[in-house]
Design a protein around this motif. Structure first.
Motif, PDB file in Angstrom:
ATOM      1  N   GLY A   1     -13.709   0.366  11.687  1.00 24.53           N
ATOM      2  CA  GLY A   1     -12.902  -0.240  12.555  1.00 24.53           C
ATOM      3  C   GLY A   1     -10.968   0.815  10.937  1.00 24.53           C
ATOM      4  O   GLY A   1     -11.487   1.151  10.495  1.00 24.53           O
ATOM      5  N   THR A   2     -10.274   1.106  12.165  1.00 25.30           N
ATOM      6  CA  THR A   2      -9.147   1.687  11.271  1.00 25.30           C
ATOM      7  C   THR A   2      -8.961   0.127  10.316  1.00 25.30           C
ATOM      8  O   THR A   2      -8.257  -0.729  11.030  1.00 25.30           O
ATOM      9  CB  THR A   2      -8.472   3.159  11.499  1.00 25.30           C
ATOM     10  N   ALA A   3      -7.589   0.540   9.236  1.00 20.34           N
ATOM     11  CA  ALA A   3      -7.198  -0.287   8.486  1.00 20.34           C
ATOM     12  C   ALA A   3      -5.693   0.651   8.433  1.00 20.34           C
ATOM     13  O   ALA A   3      -5.757   2.125   7.894  1.00 20.34           O
ATOM     14  CB  ALA A   3      -7.505  -0.463   7.753  1.00 20.34           C
ATOM     15  N   ARG A   4      -4.803  -0.319   7.979  1.00 16.56           N
ATOM     16  CA  ARG A   4      -3.508   0.366   6.949  1.00 16.56           C
ATOM     17  C   ARG A   4      -3.430   0.123   5.812  1.00 16.56           C
ATOM     18  O   ARG A   4      -3.419  -1.202   5.615  1.00 16.56           O
ATOM     19  CB  ARG A   4      -2.113   0.535   7.920  1.00 16.56           C
ATOM     20  N   ASN A   5      -3.128   0.705   5.550  1.00 20.56           N
ATOM     21  CA  ASN A   5      -2.819   1.083   3.611  1.00 20.56           C
ATOM     22  C   ASN A   5      -1.525   0.082   3.133  1.00 20.56           C
ATOM     23  O   ASN A   5      -0.448   0.791   4.361  1.00 20.56           O
ATOM     24  CB  ASN A   5      -2.936   2.156   2.507  1.00 20.56           C
ATOM     25  N   PRO A   6      -0.932  -1.310   3.204  1.00 19.46           N
ATOM     26  CA  PRO A   6       0.515  -1.768   3.020  1.00 19.46           C
ATOM     27  C   PRO A   6       1.321  -0.679   2.302  1.00 19.46           C
ATOM     28  O   PRO A   6       2.488  -1.005   2.660  1.00 19.46           O
ATOM     29  CB  PRO A   6       0.006  -2.715   3.016  1.00 19.46           C
ATOM     30  N   ARG A   7       0.525  -0.799   1.365  1.00 23.26           N
ATOM     31  CA  ARG A   7       1.679  -0.128   0.688  1.00 23.26           C
ATOM     32  C   ARG A   7       1.956   1.289   0.809  1.00 23.26           C
ATOM     33  O   ARG A   7       3.007   1.883   0.623  1.00 23.26           O
ATOM     34  CB  ARG A   7       0.880   0.137  -1.162  1.00 23.26           C
TER      35      ARG A   7
END
Length: 92
Positions: free
Chosen positions: A59-65
């Motif tokens: 899936g896709t994820a988001r880099n919180p930084r």
């Protein structure tokens, strides 16, 4: 939080064995559970709970930084499902 060393000490005291024997027993338990999960088998400890191997889809994820979207590959992980006996003890 309980550390592995504290758990070894508790096992040794409750089982009436020395710490080296308790450490060996705990490591054998961890290795056995790991091998079973790796083989695709669940590990059920009646009254305590069940360790299950589960597949996680890509899936896709988001880099919180940075906020950047990245692709996450498919992977395997483990889950623990609490047994009725443990649940009752924790809530009783």
């Amino acid at each position: 939080m309980t550390t592995k060393a504290e758990l070894v000490t508790a096992i040794a005291e409750k089982a009436g064995i020395n710490k080296n024997q308790a450490k060996d027993a705990l490591e054998a338990f961890i290795e056995s559970v790991t091998d079973s999960l790796k083989s695709g088998n669940d590990v059920r400890l009646v009254g305590f709970g069940t360790f299950k191997a589960v597949a996680r889809a890509a899936g896709t994820a988001r880099n919180p930084r940075t906020g950047e979207t990245v692709n996450r590959p498919a992977s395997k992980t483990a889950r623990f499902q609490v047994g009725e006996g443990l649940k009752t003890t924790l809530n009783g």
